[in-house]
Design a protein around this motif. Structure first.
Motif, short mmCIF file in Angstrom:
data_model
loop_
_atom_site.label_atom_id
_atom_site.label_comp_id
_atom_site.label_asym_id
_atom_site.label_seq_id
_atom_site.Cartn_x
_atom_site.Cartn_y
_atom_site.Cartn_z
N ILE A 294 10.68 -5.81 -3.84
CA ILE A 294 10.56 -4.85 -4.01
C ILE A 294 9.16 -4.06 -3.15
O ILE A 294 9.06 -4.58 -2.97
CB ILE A 294 9.34 -4.69 -5.19
CG1 ILE A 294 10.37 -4.97 -6.40
CG2 ILE A 294 8.80 -3.35 -5.96
CD1 ILE A 294 9.83 -5.28 -7.92
N PRO A 295 9.82 -2.69 -2.89
CA PRO A 295 8.73 -2.42 -1.14
C PRO A 295 7.26 -2.21 -1.98
O PRO A 295 7.55 -1.37 -2.98
CB PRO A 295 9.54 -1.39 -0.45
CG PRO A 295 10.25 -0.99 -1.78
CD PRO A 295 10.60 -2.40 -2.51
N LEU A 296 5.92 -2.21 -1.61
CA LEU A 296 5.06 -2.02 -2.01
C LEU A 296 4.60 -1.32 -1.03
O LEU A 296 4.23 -1.01 0.27
CB LEU A 296 4.22 -3.05 -1.88
CG LEU A 296 4.42 -4.74 -2.67
CD1 LEU A 296 3.42 -5.72 -2.95
CD2 LEU A 296 4.29 -3.77 -4.85
N SER A 297 4.03 0.86 -2.53
CA SER A 297 3.60 1.24 -1.38
C SER A 297 2.22 0.71 -1.44
O SER A 297 1.32 -0.24 -1.57
CB SER A 297 3.72 1.78 -2.51
OG SER A 297 2.72 2.03 -3.50
N ASP A 298 1.43 1.55 -0.87
CA ASP A 298 0.20 1.06 0.08
C ASP A 298 -1.24 0.72 -1.60
O ASP A 298 -1.89 -0.30 -1.99
CB ASP A 298 -0.34 2.06 0.90
CG ASP A 298 -0.46 2.25 2.27
OD1 ASP A 298 0.28 0.62 2.47
OD2 ASP A 298 -0.03 3.31 3.29
N PRO A 299 -1.44 1.72 -2.33
CA PRO A 299 -1.75 1.96 -3.39
C PRO A 299 -1.80 0.22 -4.34
O PRO A 299 -1.92 -0.28 -4.67
CB PRO A 299 -1.39 2.43 -4.19
CG PRO A 299 -0.86 3.90 -3.21
CD PRO A 299 -0.37 3.15 -2.58
N ALA A 300 0.21 0.21 -4.50
CA ALA A 300 0.34 -0.93 -5.18
C ALA A 300 -0.12 -2.30 -4.59
O ALA A 300 -0.51 -3.89 -4.60
CB ALA A 300 2.01 -1.58 -5.33
N LEU A 301 -0.06 -1.98 -2.97
CA LEU A 301 -0.54 -3.39 -1.99
C LEU A 301 -1.97 -3.48 -2.20
O LEU A 301 -2.70 -4.72 -2.22
CB LEU A 301 0.03 -3.06 -0.45
CG LEU A 301 0.47 -4.05 -0.14
CD1 LEU A 301 0.97 -5.66 -0.29
CD2 LEU A 301 -0.27 -4.33 1.59
#
Length: 434
Positions: A294-301
């Protein structure tokens, strides 16, 4: 030892037995002194000893073993040992039956379930094993764990299922499935002759299954009210809620996450195939089972980094604080605890947000991806949904770049909802091939 050394025995020869086996016709041939070779119509070759206990009017018999596992010489020797016992007044058939019963009684339901899980390791997914352990631990073993497995009746199973149904019909069905599998393992191991669950139907015990609950897709208005208050159930629970919305994963996949699965530099999270629902069936069909990245967005990261600081060195992304084996954070949170936290949040929200489950957040993520203009195929791949038909056969592309763009967009939308910023629909664009 030669046949002639056994008094009263020695009528048969190995070559005769091989000839009878070759013809395949049922026979019963006496070797002498009560020892008989039998070949059934189904081709089962066995040794039988016929004897008479002192004072008994009728003759009895005991099966010594199967040929060729028990050879002619070994059968004669064993028969001679049994006849010595008979002459001493022992009924060898009764003795054998008692020994078999004692062995069966040593297998309690608790011991059988332990052996089942040991055998299941590597064959079932860790999440399936964890679920079945919990179902048996909470509902079955307290009632029948000390019962001898061979003596468990269908009525005992019904009692367990009914007790579980008082908590949840869904849980009761899972308990019945777990018991059926454990007892099937017991039958295969010859610990018990019959499966007591064979004629127990969940519908007969607890009624027909209720219609599936309609999934809730939280609206933008609900998200704008919900997200600012997410931390009222605890910071880690609030972060977990945000990650579920930002990634669309199943709750079991997040609960099973370990820090070794999260790559902060590459901004991605890998879910091992063993943790993904449904992958066991694919493996059984001989299909290749893959991890899901799953690629993580900046907020998710950022939310993962906050959870890492809270985890306190545990290998799990969502560890429990209760000590296990003297170590804090040695086990991950349970889905039950997460549901309870979400119920508390729903009570706090009141009429401003509908009551939701962890899976409703997955539905919400999918719904919002569609609302943001994300292509149907890309949105489905973001949630790791199986693509049926010819698409599944011919399209093996993982759409990593497209999924990253879609989840980045979803992440920015969630941040806008939480911060109260306005949001204009941004048209989702195609990602150019590198």
């Amino acid at each position: 030892m030669r046949a002639e050394d056994w008094p009263g025995m020695g009528n048969l020869r190995d070559v005769q037995i091989r000839n009878w086996l070759a013809t395949g016709k049922p026979v019963a041939k006496a070797d002498g002194d009560g020892l008989t070779f039998t070949l059934s119509a189904k081709g089962t070759a066995s040794w039988v000893l016929r004897y008479r206990v002192a004072g008994a009017k009728s003759q009895k018999e005991i099966t010594l073993g199967r040929y060729p596992d028990l050879t002619l010489a070994a059968a004669r020797k064993l028969a001679a040992e049994y006849r010595v016992k008979v002459q001493q007044g022992t009924d060898v058939a009764v003795e054998k039956r008692r020994a078999k019963n004692e062995t069966a009684r040593a297998w309690t339901v608790q011991r059988l379930s332990d052996a089942y899980f040991e055998n299941a390791a590597g064959k079932l997914s860790p999440l399936t094993i964890k679920g079945r352990r919990q179902q048996l631990r909470d509902y079955a073993l307290p009632k029948i764990g000390r019962f001898h497995a061979a003596e468990v009746s269908g009525g005992d199973v019904v009692d367990v299922v009914e007790a579980a149904a008082s908590k949840s019909g869904h849980v009761a069905r899972l308990v019945l499935i777990a018991l059926r599998e454990v007892f099937a393992f017991g039958v295969a191991r010859h610990v018990m002759s019959d499966n007591p669950c064979a004629h127990v139907k969940a519908s007969a015990v607890i009624g027909t299954r209720k219609a599936n609950r309609t999934r809730i897709m939280l609206t933008e208005a609900e998200l704008r009210t919900l997200l600012p208050k997410a931390d009222c159930i605890g910071r880690s629970n609030g972060l977990m809620l945000r990650i579920l919305l930002a990634t669309g994963v199943r709750i079991g996949e997040l609960v099973g996450a370990e820090w070794s699965h999260v790559d902060f530099e590459r901004r991605q999270w890998t879910i091992p195939a063993a943790n993904i629902k449904g992958r066991k069936m694919e493996a059984e069909r001989g299909e290749e089972v893959k991890d899901f990245v799953i690629p993580l967005s900046d907020p998710a990261l950022g939310w993962f980094r906050d959870l890492e600081a809270i985890a306190g060195g545990s290998r799990f992304v969502l560890p429990i604080r209760k000590r296990h084996g003297g170590v804090e954070g040695a086990r991950p949170m349970s889905a039950t605890a997460i549901n309870a936290a979400f119920n508390r949040l729903a009570a706090e929200m009141g009429e401003h947000c509908r009551r939701f489950t962890p899976h409703d957040l997955r539905s919400t993520a999918r719904s919002q991806l569609g609302a943001l203009g994300v292509d149907l195929l890309i949105a489905e791949r973001c949630l790791n949904h199986a693509l049926g038909g010819l698409v599944a056969v011919y399209d093996q592309h993982d759409y990593m770049a497209e999924r990253r763009q879609a989840l980045d967009l979803l992440g920015r939308f969630l941040v806008a909802c939480e911060s109260g910023q306005g949001w204009n629909v941004v048209q989702f664009g195609k990602v150019a091939a590198a």
